[in-house]
Scaffold this motif. Structure first.
Motif, PDB file in Angstrom:
ATOM      1  N   PRO A   1      55.506  46.548  52.376  1.00 16.40           N
ATOM      2  CA  PRO A   1      54.937  47.668  51.635  1.00 16.40           C
ATOM      3  C   PRO A   1      55.118  47.447  50.134  1.00 16.40           C
ATOM      4  O   PRO A   1      56.188  47.026  49.692  1.00 16.40           O
TER       5      PRO A   1
ATOM      6  N   PHE B   1      51.805  59.811  44.793  1.00 14.65           N
ATOM      7  CA  PHE B   1      51.214  59.092  45.933  1.00 14.65           C
ATOM      8  C   PHE B   1      50.169  59.953  46.630  1.00 14.65           C
ATOM      9  O   PHE B   1      50.234  61.180  46.611  1.00 14.65           O
TER      10      PHE B   1
ATOM     11  N   TYR C   1      47.962  59.797  50.470  1.00 10.97           N
ATOM     12  CA  TYR C   1      47.855  59.074  51.757  1.00 10.97           C
ATOM     13  C   TYR C   1      46.531  59.443  52.408  1.00 10.97           C
ATOM     14  O   TYR C   1      46.207  60.629  52.518  1.00 10.97           O
TER      15      TYR C   1
ATOM     16  N   PHE D   1      49.804  50.145  49.667  1.00 13.25           N
ATOM     17  CA  PHE D   1      49.883  49.646  51.043  1.00 13.25           C
ATOM     18  C   PHE D   1      48.565  49.952  51.731  1.00 13.25           C
ATOM     19  O   PHE D   1      48.135  51.108  51.749  1.00 13.25           O
TER      20      PHE D   1
ATOM     21  N   THR E   1      47.965  53.940  51.278  1.00 12.10           N
ATOM     22  CA  THR E   1      48.780  54.729  50.351  1.00 12.10           C
ATOM     23  C   THR E   1      48.348  54.352  48.942  1.00 12.10           C
ATOM     24  O   THR E   1      48.431  53.172  48.568  1.00 12.10           O
TER      25      THR E   1
ATOM     26  N   ARG F   1      51.241  58.010  55.454  1.00 10.43           N
ATOM     27  CA  ARG F   1      52.476  58.613  54.930  1.00 10.43           C
ATOM     28  C   ARG F   1      53.686  58.097  55.716  1.00 10.43           C
ATOM     29  O   ARG F   1      54.723  57.759  55.149  1.00 10.43           O
TER      30      ARG F   1
ATOM     31  N   GLU G   1      53.880  55.281  57.327  1.00 13.32           N
ATOM     32  CA  GLU G   1      54.110  53.866  56.998  1.00 13.32           C
ATOM     33  C   GLU G   1      54.850  53.738  55.672  1.00 13.32           C
ATOM     34  O   GLU G   1      55.767  52.942  55.522  1.00 13.32           O
ATOM     35  N   TRP G   2      54.422  54.514  54.694  1.00 14.59           N
ATOM     36  CA  TRP G   2      55.019  54.383  53.364  1.00 14.59           C
ATOM     37  C   TRP G   2      56.424  54.985  53.304  1.00 14.59           C
ATOM     38  O   TRP G   2      57.373  54.343  52.852  1.00 14.59           O
ATOM     39  N   ASP G   3      56.559  56.217  53.811  1.00 13.50           N
ATOM     40  CA  ASP G   3      57.873  56.864  53.718  1.00 13.50           C
ATOM     41  C   ASP G   3      58.910  56.121  54.559  1.00 13.50           C
ATOM     42  O   ASP G   3      60.092  56.143  54.273  1.00 13.50           O
TER      43      ASP G   3
ATOM     44  N   ARG H   1      59.016  52.948  54.959  1.00 12.92           N
ATOM     45  CA  ARG H   1      58.906  51.514  54.650  1.00 12.92           C
ATOM     46  C   ARG H   1      60.238  50.800  54.621  1.00 12.92           C
ATOM     47  O   ARG H   1      60.296  49.580  54.738  1.00 12.92           O
TER      48      ARG H   1
END
Ligand SMILES: Cc1cc2nc3c(=O)[nH]c(=O)nc-3n(C[C@H](O)[C@H](O)[C@H](O)COP(=O)(O)OP(=O)(O)OC[C@H]3O[C@@H](n4cnc5c(N)ncnc54)[C@H](O)[C@@H]3O)c2cc1C
Length: 468
Positions: free
Chosen positions: A151, A227, A229, A256, A291, A326, A328-330, A332
């Motif tokens: 990410p 950010f 998403y 990402f 993201t 979200r 995936e990013w949070d 990461r």
């Protein structure tokens, strides 16, 4: 290993930092790679400084002892598993951190994990924006040794792009510094491509076979707080691919971005849908999960608008479900892959890079292999910088079914051959590429020449970098 060698090493680091205890050796015989056989080393040493690493390597050279450098031990292709009888040099005690705020850089010891670094940087509003999805245990040095991505890579590229210089102990014990810090009078790390050819690059992705990285200097960036998403749907793979390309061309800042085709998305939903509270949806054949990240709100709003326009121009739809990107990013720093472990799966992984426009060729090769070898699996991937797309297909097997495991190993090598034909390139130069791909012979000969010069006795982690 000879008692006298252990004694000499013990005099360097202190007896509490060397071990030949069976339970310790067992712990260091494996990594996070579930698909590889474990091999016990003959001893484990945990040096506390670069100088100690250097002294240990001098001894190893004298007695022709094979060594395996190890940091977090979280790698997934067996690359940290020692050869029989080797000495594991574990570097987690090298945990120094030096911030050069005015140079927007930091120098970290080999034992500093991404998680720890992020905690240190957060208080100053800074970050290193490329994370592997194992960041709570994976170290920056270990990730440099494998040239990882994760990410953040969609905007910033692989970890190599973040590196300004390295401190490395060569196999014969010499200590070198690369980048601008090769000048001891430099105020800190500020330029990688100094002093002629890029010696830093020699060690990035070398999997510990050319030397031991004891410090890494990295670029830092102001920490993003804005950010957005979003998921975007397309009927054809070409439209989804084009979407990623046009986002780049329009300077829309995706930190990402992943394309999911139906079969993969179904798998993902099965693993994570409930945990991320992703609503039931009639997903289109190709879903792009993104993201967007920016320093400022006005920049973010502009990106959101532009991404929707590009999507519409390609006959796509803005789906409006944000939970997938979200999550995936949070998540990461903790990764989706833990779900695989939670399901008890064993797998072999085949990291590689494609271009966004070749993206679908990888998917086709992967499905063909899974179908022909009658295997279960899936692939995930994400955009990684200028024009590359990182894939990490997993081939699953039931560990007690030896016949299935044999098929997975065969399929793994076969897949590398087929992927190479589609234009894919290795992410990490794992041995299965070299076993499968004849076209790499000359390239490997050159690498072998370099290895022979730096490591004439062949003590540094033999076999790992394409078998060298
Ligand atoms: C759940 C999960 C998710 C993951 N997600 C990602 C991801 O998103 N991106 C990614 O790139 N990887 C990922 N990985 C793989 C792995 O975690 C990373 O590549 C990680 O950065 C490796 O770092 P490490 O400190 O654990 O290295 P190790 O596993 O200890 O070592 C990796 C390799 O580097 C060599 N090495 C280690 N330290 C040094 C050193 N100081 N000097 C020289 N050589 C050294 C070792 O000999 C070995 O060959 C994931 C792994 C797991 C388990």
């Amino acid at each position: 290993m000879e008692e006298s060698t252990i004694e000499k090493i013990s005099q360097i680091v202190g007896p509490e930092y060397v071990s030949t205890r069976e339970d310790v050796l067992l712990s260091y015989s494996a990594s996070a790679s579930t698909g590889y056989d474990s091999v016990k080393p003959s001893a484990v040493v945990r040096p506390g400084s670069t100088e100690e690493v250097s002294e240990i390597l001098k001894i190893a050279n004298d007695v022709n002892l094979k060594v395996t450098p190890r940091c977090g031990g979280s790698s997934l292709q067996g690359e940290v598993i020692p050869v029989e009888g080797a000495l594991v040099i574990e570097l987690m005690r090298l945990d120094s951190f030096e911030l050069h705020e005015d140079l927007r850089s930091a120098t970290v010891g080999a034992g500093v994990t991404f998680g720890k670094l992020d905690k240190l940087l957060k208080v100053c509003g800074l970050w290193l924006p490329v994370y592997p999805e194992s960041s709570l245990v994976a170290t920056v040095a270990g990730n440099v040794a494998v040239n990882g991505a994760g990410p953040g890579s969609t905007a910033y590229g692989c970890i190599a792009e973040m590196v300004l210089g390295l401190e490395v102990v060569l196999p014969d014990g010499r200590i070198i510094q690369t980048g601008s810090e090769a000048n001891p009078n430099a105020p800190g790390p500020f330029l990688r491509y100094a002093f002629g050819p890029d010696l830093t690059g020699l060690f990035i992705g070398s999997l510990g076979s050319l030397g031991i990285i004891t410090k890494v200097s990295v670029k830092l960036f102001k920490r993003m707080e804005e950010f957005h998403y979003e998921t975007y749907g397309f009927q054809e793979s070409e439209q989804a691919q084009k979407f990623l390309i046009e986002l780049k061309e329009n300077n829309v800042n995706a930190v990402f971005a992943s394309i999911y085709e139906g079969r993969i998305l179904g798998f993902f939903m099965d693993m994570l849908g409930e945990e991320y509270h992703i609503p039931e949806h009639d997903w289109p054949p190709f879903t792009v999960s993104i993201t967007l990240g920016r320093l400022r709100e006005d920049q973010l709003q502009s990106d959101i608008k532009r991404a929707a326009e590009i999507c519409g121009g390609l006959e796509g739809e803005v789906i409006g479900i944000s939970e997938l990107p979200r999550g995936e990013w949070d998540d990461r720093m903790r990764t989706f892959a833990r779900s695989s472990y939670a399901h008890g799966w064993h797998w072999r992984i085949l990291y590689h890079h494609q271009t966004p426009s070749n993206w679908h060729k990888s998917i086709e090769a992967i499905w063909d292999v899974m179908d022909e070898y009658a295997l279960l699996g899936h692939t995930a991937g994400f955009a990684t910088g200028h024009s590359s797309y990182n894939f990490y297909p997993h081939l699953y097997y039931f560990p007690e079914d030896k016949e299935e495991e044999r098929r997975v190993r065969e399929a793994h090598v076969d897949l590398s051959k087929r992927l190479f034909k589609t234009g894919a390139v290795p992410f990490k130069l794992a041995p299965y590429w070299v076993n499968g791909v004849d076209e790499m012979k000359e390239y490997m000969n050159v690498l072998k020449g370099i290895k022979d010069v730096l490591d004439p006795n062949g003590i540094m982690h033999p076999g790992v970098m394409g078998g060298l």
